[in-house]
Design an enzyme around this catalytic site. Sequence first.
Site, PDB file in Angstrom:
ATOM      1  CG  HIS A 194      -1.879   1.090   1.285  1.00 22.34           C
ATOM      2  ND1 HIS A 194      -1.564   2.348   1.760  1.00 22.34           N
ATOM      3  CD2 HIS A 194      -3.172   1.137   0.887  1.00 22.34           C
ATOM      4  CE1 HIS A 194      -2.637   3.116   1.650  1.00 22.34           C
ATOM      5  NE2 HIS A 194      -3.630   2.413   1.118  1.00 22.34           N
ATOM      6  CG  ASP A 320      -8.118   4.141  -0.966  1.00 24.43           C
ATOM      7  OD1 ASP A 320      -7.681   3.535   0.040  1.00 24.43           O
ATOM      8  OD2 ASP A 320      -7.427   4.952  -1.608  1.00 24.43           O
TER       9      ASP A 320
END
Length: 357
Positions: A194, A320
């Site tokens: 990430h 997200d």
Amino acid sequence: MTETQVLNETGTTLAFSTDYKRIAVEEAWAPQQLLDVYRTELAAGNISDPGFNSLWGYYLGNTERASALSARIVEAGPNRLAAMDAAGVDVQILSLTCPGVQILKTDIARTLAVEANNILKESVDAYPDRFYGLTAIAPQDPEHAAQEIRRGHDNLGFKGVIINSHTQGEYLDDKKFWPIFEAAESLNTPIYLHPNTPSPQMIQPYVESGLDGAVFGFAAETGLHLLRIITSGVFDRFPNLKIVVGHLGEALPYWMWRIDFMHATSVKSRRYEAIKPLKMRPSDYLKRNIWFTTSGMPWAPAVEFVRDVVGTERVMFAWDYPYQWDPQEVAALDALPWSIEEKKEFFQGAAEQVFRL
Ligand code: MN
């Protein structure tokens, strides 16, 4: 096609096909303890990383967006489920938000990673058909991290590992971190790489221009990190290692041709000590070891391009939440001109395969 209609927060009605599940794979979460530690460390001025101070200096501030974010991110219950229901999202794979414990001193990082995993396990257990978890680790102690990966997989039932890019300016191609890759490969469990804000070595021109965050800095940092992992030979040493990357590959698919060409040129010229021959072209690893998610990028031309160059079976949906969670983005992806089978692979099948759900 069967549909369900939901009323979203803006009062508009969206229709979502119910022919497949929507599994969102890059969904942020943090225990309140972590935010409390961030707040204390920020107030004490203990952390020198300009990216951390920029990111969490903002999100622990008093603006409306910051307050909403910090309230939502610690919750994995009714509010999150309501947001998911309003967007047709069936499942979230939850992972410790950026930069996790990677910014903290090693001893507290180890303790907090374990605590975060234990707390996340309770939320996943409370809603087993809505949430899965990824294992948080403290790469500062690679052996402990490898042990926690095994505990997450074997004892907590987690489906992969979350690493928020650089750890205090260090990158995973450094061999001292390779016990992490060894553990993940041996368990056949993927690592989600990430974004983080650019490392202290590279952040200055980003932060002075206000471009260090999701607008561009995250992708510059994380694309570089992934490319370093590839060119350092990690996937020749760990050929079955799986890495999942968001934001449609942090731009690497777009660069594939040039990276292959210039990497070959650099190998031939022996210009760099760090650039050695690989068993395959860099793009071949992108098509063998990497999976790509659409977090933050619900944009049809980019989604179609990446599917075209890496293969449809390795491109999957991510949302997200709670940084970016507009139901219209899900609707836009749902409206792409694909068959039901293709949509099922994108929203459900690819995630089930790589995370072994
Ligand atoms: Mn994210």
